[in-house]
Design a protein around this motif. Sequence first.
Motif, PDB file in Angstrom:
ATOM      1  N   ARG A 532       0.800  -1.230   0.000  1.00  0.00           N
ATOM      2  CA  ARG A 532       0.000   0.000   0.000  1.00  0.00           C
ATOM      3  C   ARG A 532       0.837   1.287   0.000  1.00  0.00           C
ATOM      4  NH1 ARG A 532      -5.064   1.153   1.585  1.00  0.00           N
ATOM      5  NH2 ARG A 532      -5.313  -1.019   2.190  1.00  0.00           N
ATOM      6  N   GLU A 533       1.740   1.435   0.981  1.00  0.00           N
ATOM      7  CA  GLU A 533       2.474   2.705   1.134  1.00  0.00           C
ATOM      8  C   GLU A 533       3.289   3.017  -0.109  1.00  0.00           C
ATOM      9  OE1 GLU A 533       1.725   4.628   3.510  1.00  0.00           O
ATOM     10  OE2 GLU A 533       0.444   3.042   4.341  1.00  0.00           O
ATOM     11  N   GLU A 534       4.027   1.995  -0.531  1.00  0.00           N
ATOM     12  CA  GLU A 534       4.919   2.154  -1.675  1.00  0.00           C
ATOM     13  C   GLU A 534       4.133   2.556  -2.934  1.00  0.00           C
ATOM     14  OE1 GLU A 534       6.515  -1.717  -2.301  1.00  0.00           O
ATOM     15  OE2 GLU A 534       6.929  -1.323  -4.431  1.00  0.00           O
ATOM     16  N   LYS A 535       3.000   1.892  -3.158  1.00  0.00           N
ATOM     17  CA  LYS A 535       2.227   2.160  -4.378  1.00  0.00           C
ATOM     18  C   LYS A 535       1.563   3.527  -4.318  1.00  0.00           C
ATOM     19  CE  LYS A 535       3.444  -1.328  -6.503  1.00  0.00           C
ATOM     20  NZ  LYS A 535       4.198  -1.247  -7.755  1.00  0.00           N
ATOM     21  N   LEU A 536       1.089   3.884  -3.123  1.00  0.00           N
ATOM     22  CA  LEU A 536       0.473   5.208  -2.988  1.00  0.00           C
ATOM     23  C   LEU A 536       1.491   6.291  -3.318  1.00  0.00           C
ATOM     24  CD1 LEU A 536      -1.884   5.052   0.116  1.00  0.00           C
ATOM     25  CD2 LEU A 536      -2.433   5.943  -2.156  1.00  0.00           C
ATOM     26  N   GLU A 540       1.127   9.038  -6.229  1.00  0.00           N
ATOM     27  CA  GLU A 540       1.193  10.474  -5.948  1.00  0.00           C
ATOM     28  C   GLU A 540       2.271  11.114  -6.798  1.00  0.00           C
ATOM     29  OE1 GLU A 540      -0.824  12.265  -4.477  1.00  0.00           O
ATOM     30  OE2 GLU A 540      -2.029  10.716  -3.488  1.00  0.00           O
ATOM     31  N   GLY A 541       3.419  10.441  -6.858  1.00  0.00           N
ATOM     32  CA  GLY A 541       4.553  10.955  -7.634  1.00  0.00           C
ATOM     33  C   GLY A 541       4.166  11.177  -9.075  1.00  0.00           C
ATOM     34  N   GLU A 542       3.505  10.212  -9.643  1.00  0.00           N
ATOM     35  CA  GLU A 542       3.168  10.320 -11.054  1.00  0.00           C
ATOM     36  C   GLU A 542       2.071  11.329 -11.298  1.00  0.00           C
ATOM     37  OE1 GLU A 542       2.803   7.024 -13.432  1.00  0.00           O
ATOM     38  OE2 GLU A 542       4.396   5.899 -12.454  1.00  0.00           O
ATOM     39  N   ALA A 543       1.258  11.524 -10.270  1.00  0.00           N
ATOM     40  CA  ALA A 543       0.160  12.463 -10.449  1.00  0.00           C
ATOM     41  C   ALA A 543       0.693  13.884 -10.617  1.00  0.00           C
ATOM     42  CB  ALA A 543      -0.787  12.404  -9.262  1.00  0.00           C
ATOM     43  N   SER A 580     -11.988   9.032 -21.252  1.00  0.00           N
ATOM     44  CA  SER A 580     -11.464   8.239 -20.152  1.00  0.00           C
ATOM     45  C   SER A 580     -10.043   7.773 -20.407  1.00  0.00           C
ATOM     46  CB  SER A 580     -12.327   7.012 -19.960  1.00  0.00           C
ATOM     47  OG  SER A 580     -11.977   6.078 -20.941  1.00  0.00           O
ATOM     48  N   GLU A 581      -9.455   8.202 -21.478  1.00  0.00           N
ATOM     49  CA  GLU A 581      -8.132   7.683 -21.808  1.00  0.00           C
ATOM     50  C   GLU A 581      -7.161   7.838 -20.644  1.00  0.00           C
ATOM     51  OE1 GLU A 581      -6.972   6.057 -24.571  1.00  0.00           O
ATOM     52  OE2 GLU A 581      -9.114   5.905 -24.925  1.00  0.00           O
ATOM     53  N   GLY A 582      -6.754   6.729 -20.086  1.00  0.00           N
ATOM     54  CA  GLY A 582      -5.671   6.715 -19.115  1.00  0.00           C
ATOM     55  C   GLY A 582      -5.859   7.614 -17.906  1.00  0.00           C
ATOM     56  N   GLU A 583      -7.088   7.844 -17.547  1.00  0.00           N
ATOM     57  CA  GLU A 583      -7.296   8.785 -16.458  1.00  0.00           C
ATOM     58  C   GLU A 583      -7.058   8.133 -15.098  1.00  0.00           C
ATOM     59  OE1 GLU A 583     -10.925  11.712 -15.263  1.00  0.00           O
ATOM     60  OE2 GLU A 583     -10.821  10.732 -17.213  1.00  0.00           O
ATOM     61  N   PHE A 584      -6.293   8.782 -14.224  1.00  0.00           N
ATOM     62  CA  PHE A 584      -6.135   8.261 -12.863  1.00  0.00           C
ATOM     63  C   PHE A 584      -7.298   8.712 -12.011  1.00  0.00           C
ATOM     64  CE2 PHE A 584      -2.434   6.034 -13.095  1.00  0.00           C
ATOM     65  CZ  PHE A 584      -1.358   6.742 -13.588  1.00  0.00           C
ATOM     66  N   GLU A 585      -7.586   7.956 -10.994  1.00  0.00           N
ATOM     67  CA  GLU A 585      -8.547   8.412  -9.993  1.00  0.00           C
ATOM     68  C   GLU A 585      -8.018   9.713  -9.419  1.00  0.00           C
ATOM     69  OE1 GLU A 585     -11.438   6.223  -8.775  1.00  0.00           O
ATOM     70  OE2 GLU A 585     -10.868   6.243 -10.881  1.00  0.00           O
ATOM     71  N   GLU A 618      -0.508  -1.995 -27.929  1.00  0.00           N
ATOM     72  CA  GLU A 618      -1.237  -0.947 -27.224  1.00  0.00           C
ATOM     73  C   GLU A 618      -1.346  -1.247 -25.724  1.00  0.00           C
ATOM     74  OE1 GLU A 618      -5.203  -0.137 -28.674  1.00  0.00           O
ATOM     75  OE2 GLU A 618      -5.665   1.055 -26.880  1.00  0.00           O
ATOM     76  N   TYR A 619      -1.718  -2.482 -25.414  1.00  0.00           N
ATOM     77  CA  TYR A 619      -1.931  -2.778 -23.996  1.00  0.00           C
ATOM     78  C   TYR A 619      -0.632  -3.014 -23.240  1.00  0.00           C
ATOM     79  CZ  TYR A 619      -6.856  -2.257 -24.570  1.00  0.00           C
ATOM     80  OH  TYR A 619      -8.083  -1.699 -24.813  1.00  0.00           O
ATOM     81  N   THR A 620       0.441  -3.363 -23.942  1.00  0.00           N
ATOM     82  CA  THR A 620       1.731  -3.440 -23.274  1.00  0.00           C
ATOM     83  C   THR A 620       2.099  -2.045 -22.779  1.00  0.00           C
ATOM     84  OG1 THR A 620       2.426  -5.215 -24.735  1.00  0.00           O
ATOM     85  CG2 THR A 620       4.157  -4.079 -23.553  1.00  0.00           C
ATOM     86  N   GLU A 621       1.892  -1.062 -23.635  1.00  0.00           N
ATOM     87  CA  GLU A 621       2.214   0.305 -23.254  1.00  0.00           C
ATOM     88  C   GLU A 621       1.336   0.769 -22.091  1.00  0.00           C
ATOM     89  OE1 GLU A 621       2.499   2.832 -26.680  1.00  0.00           O
ATOM     90  OE2 GLU A 621       2.396   4.630 -25.427  1.00  0.00           O
ATOM     91  N   ARG A 622       0.043   0.507 -22.229  1.00  0.00           N
ATOM     92  CA  ARG A 622      -0.874   0.899 -21.156  1.00  0.00           C
ATOM     93  C   ARG A 622      -0.539   0.206 -19.846  1.00  0.00           C
ATOM     94  NH1 ARG A 622      -4.778   3.843 -22.898  1.00  0.00           N
ATOM     95  NH2 ARG A 622      -5.483   3.652 -25.060  1.00  0.00           N
ATOM     96  N   CYS A 623      -0.103  -1.036 -19.984  1.00  0.00           N
ATOM     97  CA  CYS A 623       0.217  -1.812 -18.793  1.00  0.00           C
ATOM     98  C   CYS A 623       1.337  -1.129 -18.018  1.00  0.00           C
ATOM     99  CB  CYS A 623       0.608  -3.224 -19.211  1.00  0.00           C
ATOM    100  SG  CYS A 623       1.061  -4.249 -17.834  1.00  0.00           S
ATOM    101  N   TYR A 624       2.369  -0.633 -18.713  1.00  0.00           N
ATOM    102  CA  TYR A 624       3.449   0.018 -17.991  1.00  0.00           C
ATOM    103  C   TYR A 624       2.998   1.357 -17.436  1.00  0.00           C
ATOM    104  CZ  TYR A 624       6.043  -3.954 -19.475  1.00  0.00           C
ATOM    105  OH  TYR A 624       6.427  -5.247 -19.652  1.00  0.00           O
ATOM    106  N   GLU A 625       2.103   2.029 -18.157  1.00  0.00           N
ATOM    107  CA  GLU A 625       1.596   3.303 -17.653  1.00  0.00           C
ATOM    108  C   GLU A 625       0.772   3.127 -16.377  1.00  0.00           C
ATOM    109  OE1 GLU A 625       1.187   5.243 -22.111  1.00  0.00           O
ATOM    110  OE2 GLU A 625      -0.584   4.515 -21.067  1.00  0.00           O
ATOM    111  N   ARG A 626      -0.015   2.078 -16.345  1.00  0.00           N
ATOM    112  CA  ARG A 626      -0.930   1.906 -15.208  1.00  0.00           C
ATOM    113  C   ARG A 626      -0.395   0.935 -14.156  1.00  0.00           C
ATOM    114  NH1 ARG A 626      -6.130   3.819 -16.902  1.00  0.00           N
ATOM    115  NH2 ARG A 626      -6.595   3.821 -14.681  1.00  0.00           N
ATOM    116  N   GLU A 627       0.841   0.516 -14.318  1.00  0.00           N
ATOM    117  CA  GLU A 627       1.383  -0.526 -13.449  1.00  0.00           C
ATOM    118  C   GLU A 627       1.223  -0.260 -11.947  1.00  0.00           C
ATOM    119  OE1 GLU A 627       5.257  -1.741 -14.544  1.00  0.00           O
ATOM    120  OE2 GLU A 627       4.849  -3.768 -13.797  1.00  0.00           O
ATOM    121  N   PRO A 628       1.448   0.985 -11.491  1.00  0.00           N
ATOM    122  CA  PRO A 628       1.319   1.190 -10.042  1.00  0.00           C
ATOM    123  C   PRO A 628      -0.054   0.831  -9.495  1.00  0.00           C
ATOM    124  CG  PRO A 628       2.266   3.123 -11.113  1.00  0.00           C
ATOM    125  CD  PRO A 628       1.862   2.195 -12.210  1.00  0.00           C
TER     126      PRO A 628
END
Length: 798
Positions: A532-536, A540-543, A580-585, A618-628
């Motif tokens: 949890r802590e590490e991923k949060l 945050e960093g990427e945001a 909705s493209e790649g939008e973070f919460e 396409e999804y390989t790229e998205r996967c690395y983008e959304r990995e956290p």
Amino acid sequence: KTADLAGLPPGVPEHLRDEGIEELYPPQAEAVEAGVTAGESLVASVPTASGKTLVAELAMLSAVERGGKALYIVPLRALASEKKAEFERWEEYGIDVGVSTGNYESSGEWLASRDIIVATSEKVDSLVRNNAPWVEDLSCVVADEVHLVDDSHRGPTLEVTLGKLRKINPGLQVVALSATVGNPEDIAEWLDAELVESDWRPIDLKMGVHYGNAITFDDGSQREVRVGKGDRQTPALVADILDDDSGGDEDDGGGSSLVFVNSRRNAEASAKRLADVTGKRITSAERGELAEIAQEIRDVSDTETSDTLANCVAKGAAFHHAGLAAEHRSLVEDAFRDRLIKVISATPTLAAGVNTPSRRVIVRDWQRYDGDFGGMKPLDVLEVHQMMGRAGRPGLDPYGEAVLLAKNADTRDELFERYIWADAEPVRSKLAAEPALRTHLLATVASGFAHTREGLLEFLDRTLYATQTDEPGRLERVTDNVLDYLEANGFVERDGDGITATSVGHTVSRLYLDPMSAAEIIDGLRWASDHREEKLRELEGEAGGSTRENRADAEANAEAGFRRASEMVPDADDAEGDESEGEFETDRTYPTALGLFHLVCRTPDMYQLYLKSGDREEYTERCYEREPELLGNTPSEYEDVRFEEWLSALKTARLLEDWANEVDEDRITERYGVGPGDIRGKVETAEWLLGAAEQLTSEIDASATIAVREAKMRVQYGVRDELIDLAGIRGVGRKRARRLFEAGIETRADLREADKSVVLAALRGRRKTAENVLEAAGRKDPSMDDVREADAEDVPDA
Ligand code: ADP
């Protein structure tokens, strides 16, 4: 004579007579002689459309007349309501009918008051696991399409469920209805039942192959059907029978056709082409009625599929497949039975169970892509025979015609050998496969049917599998493997010979999860709890907005904001905003909705979307983008299969995320190449799996409960989190919730206080809707009488 039937509720024989059923068909008479109205178990293996349903009804009605209760097991949910509607005509004789679908995790206590219950085998299995008390009161069980025990995905459930019902209730009458199969005696032996086997049909069936300019039939006769150079066979065959007026019915205007193809895309394409054939042949009166049906179809939903279907129907043609909305399917079926629609192009899965006979059946595709097989595979004889059996409407057609298509003489000969002269394959139990046993052994232990390894093996010994196997040690070996798996994952505990389900094991069985799905969800939630802590921090960093993705996000968001406002204006252009493209919460809950969607999409209970060509990149790229956000370590690209599955899960999760971000249904169907029915299917499965995950969090990490519940409600309603409260109100869907929100009404509490004219404007002036919504939100004075709709300018953001 039906009038002579004994043991039925008073009035039923007369009712049958009034329906035109005066004499039993020969196989029905055999069933009565075998004691089906006197509580005897029976297997009826007879062709499609030869009156199996009446055999079942006679058994159930006489069981109820003797003071008992009956259960009718259907293979598909879509058939449950159809059968219920059919049985409801007995209500006037005091027979209560209930249908049990939907939520797996309930014991359906209200069903205790029904005389006849209709349910799918999955539902019955789940009712047994949840100890539904009325199960003990059953005296008659009907298994419709029992040959489906051969289906590797769903067969074992039916097999085990029948076993459990018989164990609970040793005197149970089992009536198993089957298509003509190679080994009905095996089924009869397994169920200790009498066998009625027949190839009698109420109307003659001619089977043949079209090649060149003629159909050659099995009786040696030929019928000329010319195909112009460069033209297709199917339209020529459909036109031929429509132009034929040898049917018994004067104003029939020729005969209808049912065309079986191998994919949804083909069904739609074929219907579009056939609409040109039928469009030229309908009367102007028919055209008027068809236009009304087309409008009803458009009213059901505003999607491309709906539009295509309506265009076809307006001209007298239609397609039918599992991607259609249920309302669409029944509109099409009814109009076909009313002979307004002249041709349906269908995929075999659904049309197999639905009662839509037609003069001519064309089996256009006899091969289908099979992923496990890795290529095109011929259909089973059983399946082709079932399609062909749809040909011929008793009383309307002189005979039915079923036609296969060949492009050359060799194929014609092959088709005769393979399908026309051939007998259906034998039915084989698929129970010994590990995925099936995993689920069923855990359930058998959890619901107390067995407490030891020996007890389990004894239970399994009464299955069709045991009746058929000639490999003695196999079941034992697989059972041991599965028990090891269940123990290693903490679902059961073993103490010497004894086996008990753990608390998680009970939960998993009750929730109707595949233990492997449960293990995946549990692992994912544990992983999330540990990271949890590490991923949060990563999130945050990427945001902060340094990555390319985040810049794109900002732009997409700006556009989305604009788009949402523009949607308030009637007829607003459906701009190309990719909202909705790649939008973070935005509010950094962890796990995020996408992470949870991905987790449930990884389980074997979710049917994932395929990766099409280009998707891998396409999804390989998205996967690395959304990995956290993903709950677990992404497999290495060198682990080909696992990596691919991870990406398919991501693609499926993105569909759910789009849905939960309020993207229009139509755009989703376009973006992922699916039908509206598929979106519903994925959404319902995700809702159920997230509900299960929510319950499992209490066993692992209660701090995740809220995030999981929120993700579940977002898919359930198809909304962003700020709309969850509003969208939960009866009568308020995702679109209305958004419009209310944009008008400054953000919660139920706001609705109770809001200016009614603003509510009315947000609900587009629909007074009745507005009143219902206000009432559902708990407002004391919901009346809209004398309320003036607020001007558009009064409504913020409009
Ligand atoms: P199956 O389940 O075997 O495919 P159905 O039960 O749907 O076939 O029966 C096909 C049709 O035959 C139904 O419309 C039914 O009403 C009709 N039917 C059944 N039995 C008789 C009978 N004895 N006489 C006349 N019509 C019958």
